[in-house]
Design a protein around this motif. Structure first.
Motif, PDB file in Angstrom:
ATOM      1  N   PRO A  72       0.831  -1.211   0.000  1.00 48.26           N
ATOM      2  CA  PRO A  72       0.000   0.000   0.000  1.00 48.26           C
ATOM      3  C   PRO A  72       0.860   1.254   0.000  1.00 48.26           C
ATOM      4  CG  PRO A  72       0.087  -0.942   2.196  1.00 48.26           C
ATOM      5  CD  PRO A  72       0.805  -1.910   1.299  1.00 48.26           C
ATOM      6  N   LYS A  80     -11.665   7.554   4.211  1.00 45.15           N
ATOM      7  CA  LYS A  80     -10.714   6.801   5.018  1.00 45.15           C
ATOM      8  C   LYS A  80     -10.989   5.297   4.987  1.00 45.15           C
ATOM      9  CE  LYS A  80      -9.864  10.574   8.299  1.00 45.15           C
ATOM     10  NZ  LYS A  80     -10.002  10.990   9.720  1.00 45.15           N
ATOM     11  N   GLU A 139     -10.315   1.036   0.456  1.00 47.73           N
ATOM     12  CA  GLU A 139      -9.125   0.205   0.406  1.00 47.73           C
ATOM     13  C   GLU A 139      -7.921   1.054  -0.007  1.00 47.73           C
ATOM     14  OE1 GLU A 139      -8.549  -2.996   1.147  1.00 47.73           O
ATOM     15  OE2 GLU A 139     -10.598  -3.114   1.927  1.00 47.73           O
ATOM     16  N   PRO A 140      -6.759   0.853   0.630  1.00 46.64           N
ATOM     17  CA  PRO A 140      -5.584   1.662   0.284  1.00 46.64           C
ATOM     18  C   PRO A 140      -5.120   1.404  -1.144  1.00 46.64           C
ATOM     19  CG  PRO A 140      -4.969  -0.168   1.702  1.00 46.64           C
ATOM     20  CD  PRO A 140      -6.465  -0.137   1.670  1.00 46.64           C
ATOM     21  N   GLU A 141      -4.602   2.440  -1.757  1.00 46.69           N
ATOM     22  CA  GLU A 141      -4.071   2.299  -3.117  1.00 46.69           C
ATOM     23  C   GLU A 141      -2.806   1.446  -3.065  1.00 46.69           C
ATOM     24  OE1 GLU A 141      -2.477   5.119  -6.803  1.00 46.69           O
ATOM     25  OE2 GLU A 141      -3.294   6.020  -4.974  1.00 46.69           O
ATOM     26  N   ASP A 194      -4.623  -1.496  12.800  1.00 45.30           N
ATOM     27  CA  ASP A 194      -5.372  -0.621  11.897  1.00 45.30           C
ATOM     28  C   ASP A 194      -6.389   0.203  12.686  1.00 45.30           C
ATOM     29  OD1 ASP A 194      -6.127   0.204   9.128  1.00 45.30           O
ATOM     30  OD2 ASP A 194      -8.033  -0.718   9.675  1.00 45.30           O
TER      31      ASP A 194
END
Length: 281
Positions: free
Chosen positions: A156, A175, A178-180, A254
């Motif tokens: 990520p 937020k 899903e992270p890039e 997380d």
């Protein structure tokens, strides 16, 4: 195939550790580059420079890997103090003083002891195989002939954004996305002269001890190796902490990170500028 033949030949021809049972201690120096951008007009050049120097010191660490043919313990040698920048501003990172990574290469398991936010965790899980591609490139690291190996992985993009302004609902929705992800190549240099399929941190799985790693902006380099030290070394797994597997630990972290981001985010209507910190890889 040619690379494998060369490696097997070198393992026979070059001087190697011949003892059936042996131990070793390898010392590694780590360094991580980073980018820091401060949009706040209240953070002057002198403070920004001081913050950058403090962060550089935090990412320069020394670790020891104590190993034998089947197991190892990887631990930070020196814990760094908490850096402070100016009056009323403090940056702190986990020193890793009590952190310890135990790997059992034979059983393909690991136990990772971590102390995070004042709480100890004992992460027990299986070692994930790495799809290394053996290369024919060679170089010497100290007295050891080393070979190159690479693999690619999905990671990520990390971007810590402490932004000002109103905390809108749509921002909270962003937020949760899903992270890039981005693809990154990891390069390792290992030596068949020390025939253990091990290395620093979670790196492993090559036909020789890994002496150097380049993983994004993280660099790990072996600076010293002692084979069969005079004093017998015990390689024992850590035992203290709340037992979780890797997935459970990642979920806990997380959640904690999101709580911290919300706690330290500028209040609604704040006129303070934003601080963007990107730590690549």
């Amino acid at each position: 195939m040619l690379t494998r033949i060369i490696i097997m030949t070198l393992m026979v021809v070059l001087p190697t550790v011949n003892a059936q049972d042996f131990q070793g201690v390898a010392t590694y120096k780590t360094h991580r580059d980073f980018d820091i951008k401060m949009d706040s007009t209240k953070v002057n050049d002198a403070m920004q420079k001081q913050m950058i120097e403090m962060m550089k010191k935090q990412f320069q660490k020394t670790y020891t890997l104590t190993f034998n043919r089947s197991a190892s313990v990887y631990k930070q040698e020196v814990a760094l103090d908490k850096p402070q920048v100016g009056s009323g501003f403090q940056m702190s990172f986990s020193s890793g003083g009590s952190d310890m990574l135990y790997k059992n290469i034979q059983q393909k398991t690991y136990i990772d002891q971590k102390e995070t936010m004042g709480k100890k965790f004992l992460i027990k899980d299986s070692i994930v195989p790495i799809d290394w591609q053996l290369q024919s490139d060679t170089k010497h690291i100290g007295e050891y002939m080393c070979f190159k190996a690479t693999y690619t992985k999905q990671v990520p993009k990390l971007n810590f954004n402490f932004n000002s302004g109103s905390n809108k609902k749509e921002d909270n929705t962003e937020k949760e996305k899903e992270p890039e992800m981005t693809e990154r190549m990891v390069t390792a240099w290992y030596t068949p002269q020390i025939p253990v399929s091990n290395g620093p941190a979670q790196y492993h799985g090559l036909p020789g001890l890994i002496l150097e790693i380049h993983d994004g902006k993280l660099t790990v380099i072996c600076s010293k190796i002692v084979i069969n030290p005079e004093e017998q070394i015990k390689i024992e797994s850590p035992t203290k902490g709340k037992e979780v597997n890797q997935k459970e630990y990642d979920i806990i972290m997380d959640k904690k990170q999101k709580e911290m981001m919300e706690r330290y985010a500028p209040s609604r209507g704040s006129k303070d500028g934003a601080i963007h910190i990107t730590i690549g890889g």
